[in-house]
Write an enzyme that holds these catalytic residues in place. Structure first.
Site, PDB file in Angstrom:
ATOM      1  N   GLU A   1       0.778  -1.247   0.000  1.00  0.00           N
ATOM      2  CA  GLU A   1       0.000   0.000   0.000  1.00  0.00           C
ATOM      3  C   GLU A   1       0.811   1.301   0.000  1.00  0.00           C
ATOM      4  OE1 GLU A   1      -2.652  -0.315   3.351  1.00  0.00           O
ATOM      5  OE2 GLU A   1      -3.566  -2.152   2.615  1.00  0.00           O
TER       6      GLU A   1
ATOM      7  N   GLU B   1      -6.275 -10.825  -0.694  1.00  0.00           N
ATOM      8  CA  GLU B   1      -7.075 -10.545   0.508  1.00  0.00           C
ATOM      9  C   GLU B   1      -8.573 -10.489   0.188  1.00  0.00           C
ATOM     10  OE1 GLU B   1      -5.573  -7.225   2.741  1.00  0.00           O
ATOM     11  OE2 GLU B   1      -3.484  -7.626   2.248  1.00  0.00           O
TER      12      GLU B   1
HETATM   13  O1  LIG Z   1      -9.301  -2.086   2.529  1.00  0.00           O
HETATM   14  C1  LIG Z   1      -8.554  -1.085   3.056  1.00  0.00           C
HETATM   15  C2  LIG Z   1      -9.051   0.223   3.177  1.00  0.00           C
HETATM   16  C3  LIG Z   1      -8.262   1.191   3.727  1.00  0.00           C
HETATM   17  C4  LIG Z   1      -6.994   0.902   4.165  1.00  0.00           C
HETATM   18  C5  LIG Z   1      -6.504  -0.399   4.048  1.00  0.00           C
HETATM   19  C6  LIG Z   1      -7.284  -1.379   3.482  1.00  0.00           C
HETATM   20  C7  LIG Z   1      -6.812  -2.785   3.357  1.00  0.00           C
HETATM   21  N1  LIG Z   1      -5.647  -3.112   4.139  1.00  0.00           N
HETATM   22  C8  LIG Z   1      -5.502  -4.558   4.351  1.00  0.00           C
HETATM   23  C9  LIG Z   1      -6.598  -4.986   5.230  1.00  0.00           C
HETATM   24  C10 LIG Z   1      -6.441  -5.624   6.375  1.00  0.00           C
HETATM   25  C11 LIG Z   1      -5.085  -5.892   6.918  1.00  0.00           C
HETATM   26  O2  LIG Z   1      -5.094  -7.031   7.763  1.00  0.00           O
HETATM   27  C12 LIG Z   1      -4.114  -6.119   5.772  1.00  0.00           C
HETATM   28  O3  LIG Z   1      -2.813  -6.347   6.279  1.00  0.00           O
HETATM   29  C13 LIG Z   1      -4.084  -4.903   4.856  1.00  0.00           C
HETATM   30  O4  LIG Z   1      -3.250  -5.213   3.751  1.00  0.00           O
END
Ligand SMILES: Oc1ccccc1CN[C@@H]1C=C[C@@H](O)[C@H](O)[C@H]1O
Length: 334
Positions: free
Chosen positions: A133, A243
């Site tokens: 990210e 994910e």
């Molecule tokens: O869908 C989002 C919206 C805003 C910020 C981050 C995300 C996703 N971010 C993810 C989600 C959960 C965590 O456990 C993961 O490590 C991360 O990669």
């Protein structure tokens, strides 16, 4: 003793089927995991703050439990994640007097972290989300590219390439991924493409693009999903959904009144998952794994995001691990 067909068997000629787990769920979801999945990812236990909470302290017990389960089950294991702006301890960026650390010191600390963590699991982890990210979500500034962060402030954009180089030195066999969310948004898609193309042009060891695929009943559109896969496929790297979940709420829907999904939601979720897996199956030459960010509705990170304590039901299996309509629709595609 499960009657339904195994997902990993149904899709064995297409891609791995993975699940994010925790020490709790490798116990509570053990039989579901063993029957349907052939890949695992630690949801939180291999993140920087989980394994390296203090400069001189590594805490591997929870990560070791998940690695041991993967070894016992003969499952592939994905490492998540080495460089991220969240769940990363403050000490990493601080000098002795509490100011920001110098670039070289930060990179030296990152190198030590990666050597230790990647080295520890090189026998069982085949792929790492090296960087997570770093692309900006800023929809207003056409020139926006990288997400502002302490990483970027201290080390400049070179920290990204360095992370991949450190990981490759630590485990030359591991497949190294760039991972991000909202990956199907056309603007963010072009920024992710630009970053990965740039890394490839610099000769950086990167082998895959991770599409987090935190989707919902309504978006992204199938067209945007397809356009994203097509665009990333042009990089010549393997793609993975890393994910996947299909929330029953739009991201901006803040309702908290439901104690169970409506029949309409479950029907729509079945249609969404069928469309998604038809698309993934069509692009199976480019997609090497599809990992859900959990396994069944008894636990999802969405129970606390974006609203803490608001239950969600994003998976193919319900709270009692029974196949949902969404499972039936996915199981009849191959
Ligand atoms: O869908 C989002 C919206 C805003 C910020 C981050 C995300 C996703 N971010 C993810 C989600 C959960 C965590 O456990 C993961 O490590 C991360 O990669």
């Amino acid at each position: 003793f499960r009657e339904e067909a195994s997902l990993k068997e149904l899709y064995k000629d297409a891609f791995h089927i993975g699940a994010a787990v925790s020490p709790k769920t490798i116990d509570s979801q053990r039989s579901l995991l063993a029957y349907h999945f052939n890949s695992l990812t630690a949801e939180n236990e291999m993140k920087f703050s989980s394994v390296h909470p203090q400069k001189e302290l590594y805490t591997f017990d929870d990560a070791d439990a998940i690695a041991s389960f993967a070894r016992e089950q003969g499952m592939a294991l994905r490492g998540h994640t080495l460089v991220w702006h969240n769940q990363t301890p403050d000490w990493l960026f601080e000098n002795e007097i509490g100011g920001l650390v110098e670039r070289d010191v930060l990179l030296e600390r990152l190198k030590a972290h990666i050597e230790t963590v990647v080295g520890r699991y090189k026998d069982v982890i085949y792929a790492w989300d090296v960087v997570n990210e770093v692309i900006s979500d800023d929809a207003d500034d056409a020139n926006a590219f990288l997400r502002p962060s302490k990483w970027l402030d201290i080390a400049g954009e070179g920290f990204i390439a360095k992370a991949f180089e450190f990981a490759h030195e630590a485990d030359p066999q591991a497949l190294l991924f760039y991972n991000d969310y909202n990956e199907s948004d056309p603007h963010k898609r072009e920024r992710i493409y630009r970053l990965v193309r740039s890394l490839l042009d610099q000769g950086v060891p990167i082998h895959g693009v991770g599409l987090q695929a935190h989707w919902n009943l309504y978006d992204p559109s199938m067209d945007d999903m397809r356009a994203g896969i097509e665009r990333y496929a042009q990089l010549g790297l393997q793609l993975q959904l890393t994910e996947l979940d299909v929330s029953v709420f739009r991201f901006e829907d803040r309702r908290t009144d439901l104690v169970q999904p409506s029949q309409e939601m479950l029907e729509l979720q079945g249609e969404r998952y069928e469309s998604i897996f038809r698309l993934l199956h069509e692009y199976k030459e480019h997609i090497s794994a599809v990992t859900f960010w959990g396994a069944a509705d008894d636990y999802t990170w969405l129970d606390n995001f974006p609203i803490r304590g608001r239950k969600n039901w994003p998976f193919l299996f319900d709270e009692l691990h029974r196949p949902k309509e969404a499972y039936q629709r996915v199981a009849r595609i191959t």
